[in-house]
Scaffold this motif. Structure first.
Motif, PDB file in Angstrom:
ATOM      1  N   GLU A 166      53.863 116.905 -36.684  1.00  0.00           N
ATOM      2  CA  GLU A 166      53.192 116.711 -35.435  1.00  0.00           C
ATOM      3  C   GLU A 166      54.256 115.759 -34.337  1.00  0.00           C
ATOM      4  N   ASP A 167      54.348 114.682 -34.882  1.00  0.00           N
ATOM      5  CA  ASP A 167      55.165 113.796 -33.962  1.00  0.00           C
ATOM      6  C   ASP A 167      56.602 114.452 -33.544  1.00  0.00           C
ATOM      7  N   GLY A 224      55.833 117.154 -30.678  1.00  0.00           N
ATOM      8  CA  GLY A 224      55.207 116.735 -29.438  1.00  0.00           C
ATOM      9  C   GLY A 224      54.163 117.264 -29.189  1.00  0.00           C
ATOM     10  N   THR A 225      53.760 117.092 -27.929  1.00  0.00           N
ATOM     11  CA  THR A 225      52.080 117.456 -27.438  1.00  0.00           C
ATOM     12  C   THR A 225      52.338 118.641 -26.724  1.00  0.00           C
ATOM     13  N   GLU A 226      53.167 119.096 -26.152  1.00  0.00           N
ATOM     14  CA  GLU A 226      53.166 120.498 -25.469  1.00  0.00           C
ATOM     15  C   GLU A 226      52.623 121.436 -26.346  1.00  0.00           C
TER      16      GLU A 226
END
Length: 95
Positions: A12-13, A16-18
């Motif tokens: 997950e890291d 990223g969050t996109e």
């Protein structure tokens, strides 16, 4: 997938969050006997393929090489499941 929740957090890291283009929903669960299972819903198989090649595989393969060296485990089996119903937040009734 032969990994635990901590290893998944590293993926997950790396991602990223996109939110990827075409991803409708992603659910990752821990299996009672160990390991993880994930279920994704995509707008199209092309969207999934693009995400896997451009974002997922570079992150996952790098991390898996730390554990398995060049003997990477096989890709998880893809099982297309034709949807007969979709109901939840963001929908206007059933579709």
């Amino acid at each position: 997938m032969p990994i635990d929740a901590g290893f998944y957090g590293r993926i997950e890291d790396g991602l990223g969050t996109e939110v990827p283009k075409g991803l409708i929903s992603h659910l990752a669960v821990e299996l009672p006997g160990g390991g993880l299972r994930y279920i994704d819903v995509w707008e199209s198989e092309d969207d999934w393929d693009r995400f896997a090649e451009e974002r997922l595989h570079p992150v996952v393969h790098t991390l898996l090489r730390e554990v398995f060296d060049e003997q990477l485990p096989p890709e998880p089996e893809r099982v297309p499941l034709p949807a007969i119903d979709h109901w939840g937040h963001g929908t206007e009734g059933r579709s």
